[in-house]
Design an enzyme around this catalytic site. Structure first.
Site, PDB file in Angstrom:
ATOM      1  N   GLN A  69      -6.843  26.304   0.467  1.00 52.34           N
ATOM      2  CA  GLN A  69      -5.603  26.105  -0.297  1.00 52.34           C
ATOM      3  C   GLN A  69      -5.626  24.768  -1.046  1.00 52.34           C
ATOM      4  O   GLN A  69      -4.570  24.153  -1.265  1.00 52.34           O
ATOM      5  CB  GLN A  69      -4.390  26.191   0.627  1.00 52.34           C
ATOM      6  CG  GLN A  69      -4.019  27.623   1.001  1.00 52.34           C
ATOM      7  CD  GLN A  69      -3.698  28.487  -0.226  1.00 52.34           C
ATOM      8  OE1 GLN A  69      -3.185  28.004  -1.239  1.00 52.34           O
ATOM      9  NE2 GLN A  69      -4.004  29.777  -0.141  1.00 52.34           N
ATOM     10  N   SER A  70      -6.793  24.322  -1.464  1.00 52.20           N
ATOM     11  CA  SER A  70      -6.903  23.044  -2.160  1.00 52.20           C
ATOM     12  C   SER A  70      -6.220  23.081  -3.532  1.00 52.20           C
ATOM     13  O   SER A  70      -6.554  23.913  -4.380  1.00 52.20           O
ATOM     14  CB  SER A  70      -8.384  22.712  -2.335  1.00 52.20           C
ATOM     15  OG  SER A  70      -8.551  21.660  -3.283  1.00 52.20           O
ATOM     16  N   ASN A  71      -5.280  22.160  -3.731  1.00 55.37           N
ATOM     17  CA  ASN A  71      -4.665  22.018  -5.057  1.00 55.37           C
ATOM     18  C   ASN A  71      -5.673  21.423  -6.040  1.00 55.37           C
ATOM     19  O   ASN A  71      -5.651  21.728  -7.232  1.00 55.37           O
ATOM     20  CB  ASN A  71      -3.436  21.110  -4.966  1.00 55.37           C
ATOM     21  CG  ASN A  71      -2.361  21.686  -4.074  1.00 55.37           C
ATOM     22  OD1 ASN A  71      -1.862  22.781  -4.322  1.00 55.37           O
ATOM     23  ND2 ASN A  71      -1.991  20.964  -3.026  1.00 55.37           N
ATOM     24  N   ALA A  73      -8.938  21.948  -6.036  1.00 54.62           N
ATOM     25  CA  ALA A  73      -9.854  23.007  -6.481  1.00 54.62           C
ATOM     26  C   ALA A  73      -9.175  23.859  -7.561  1.00 54.62           C
ATOM     27  O   ALA A  73      -9.781  24.169  -8.598  1.00 54.62           O
ATOM     28  CB  ALA A  73     -10.277  23.869  -5.290  1.00 54.62           C
TER      29      ALA A  73
END
Ligand SMILES: *Cc1c(COP(=O)(O)O)cnc(C)c1O
Length: 306
Positions: A69-71, A73
């Site tokens: 859930q990386s913002n 990325a």
């Protein structure tokens, strides 16, 4: 070299109803969640510098890593689309059943997602860079001395928007955001709220801030609260849930469960123990897709429906 990806300056808005609820004379929101590109967030300012460097090196592919859930990325994928670059995102473990939130947007932006299984994701990313040719590695969270310059610029914006600011409260993840702010404002004017993304964030922030400012910054001069980590980075804590509810119901602003929820919980704790200072600014770093990608946060919000 820097590329332009966002809409600057982002607004600085008063939050009078939240200030009153916390017994503060005033409180401001710096809306870096409204950055323009790819559903917004603090990673845009860092990507303007890291992708600028990648383009100057002739890169056609950019590779980065993060949690699923990386913002960072997601915004790397959006920025790559804007610039006509290929994006490869390396996540730990295996593809799970849930593809909501940031992951869904990664797909929409056309990024290639690689699951590292039980291998070290940073090493997998380095191999992809080496094999791809004309490829650049964008650091975890965009946090190196190049990326942190984006938050030196944000700090300059803030000084113009609110002369005499005392404390900027910010979520501390990979460290580049806090480091840039500290480099420009000084350690006494920045309160970081640790999210637990790094095991030991203080030396990382001190080192990065020092590199950017060109002076030595001692880790023990940094103001960091570590009381909001709870059971660890991926967890939605009770204090974060309470912060989401209070902010939504006083200001109509949505926070995310992992970063800005913890940062607001830290601000609330600092207001209560008297360590916050006057005229605090809450840096809203974005993360709304992460809200929709966190089943606990969605269930919590749904449970408040009457
Ligand atoms: C990455 C992130 C942060 C933390 O920024 P760092 O520079 O990694 O410390 C804060 N808020 C949100 C929403 C983020 O995605």
């Amino acid at each position: 070299m820097k590329v332009s990806l966002g809409s600057w300056p982002t607004p600085l808005e008063p939050a009078p109803r939240l200030a009153a609820a916390l017994g503060l004379a005033d409180l401001w929101f710096k809306r870096d969640d409204l950055g323009g590109l790819g559903a917004g967030g603090n990673k845009i300012r860092k990507l303007e510098w890291t992708l600028g460097a990648a383009l100057a090196d002739g890169a056609e592919t950019v590779v980065t890593t993060g949690a699923p859930q990386s913002n960072h990325a997601r915004l790397t994928a959006a920025a790559a689309a804007r610039l006509g670059l290929n994006a490869v995102l390396v996540f730990p473990g295996e593809a799970g059943e849930s593809r909501s939130g940031n992951l869904a947007l990664d797909g929409l932006f056309g990024a290639r997602v690689v699951w590292a299984g039980d291998r070290d994701r940073a090493q997998v990313a380095e191999e992809i860079v080496a094999e791809a040719g004309k490829a650049a590695l964008i650091p975890f969270g965009g946090s190196n001395a190049v990326g942190a310059r984006g938050y030196v610029e944000a700090a300059r914006e803030l000084k113009q928007q609110l002369p005499g600011l005392t404390t900027v409260v910010v979520a501390l993840g990979s460290g580049g955001t806090m480091a840039g702010l500290v480099a420009e404002l000084g350690p006494e004017h920045v309160l970081g709220v640790d999210t637990g993304a790094l095991a030991d964030p203080l030396p990382v922030v001190a080192q990065l801030a020092g590199e950017v400012a060109g002076v030595t910054i001692a880790a023990d001069h940094l103001r960091v609260r570590r009381d909001q980590v709870g059971p660890g980075y991926p967890h939605f804590t009770e204090a974060s849930a309470a912060a989401l509810t209070l902010t939504a119901r006083t200001e109509g602003v949505v926070l995310d469960p992992i970063y800005t929820g913890r940062a607001m919980a830290g601000l609330i704790a600092a207001a209560k123990d008297g360590s916050l200072g006057d005229r605090p600014i809450f840096l809203h770093t974005g993360g709304l897709p992460g809200f929709f990608g966190n089943p606990d946060a969605v269930a919590y919000a749904e449970s408040s429906l009457s």
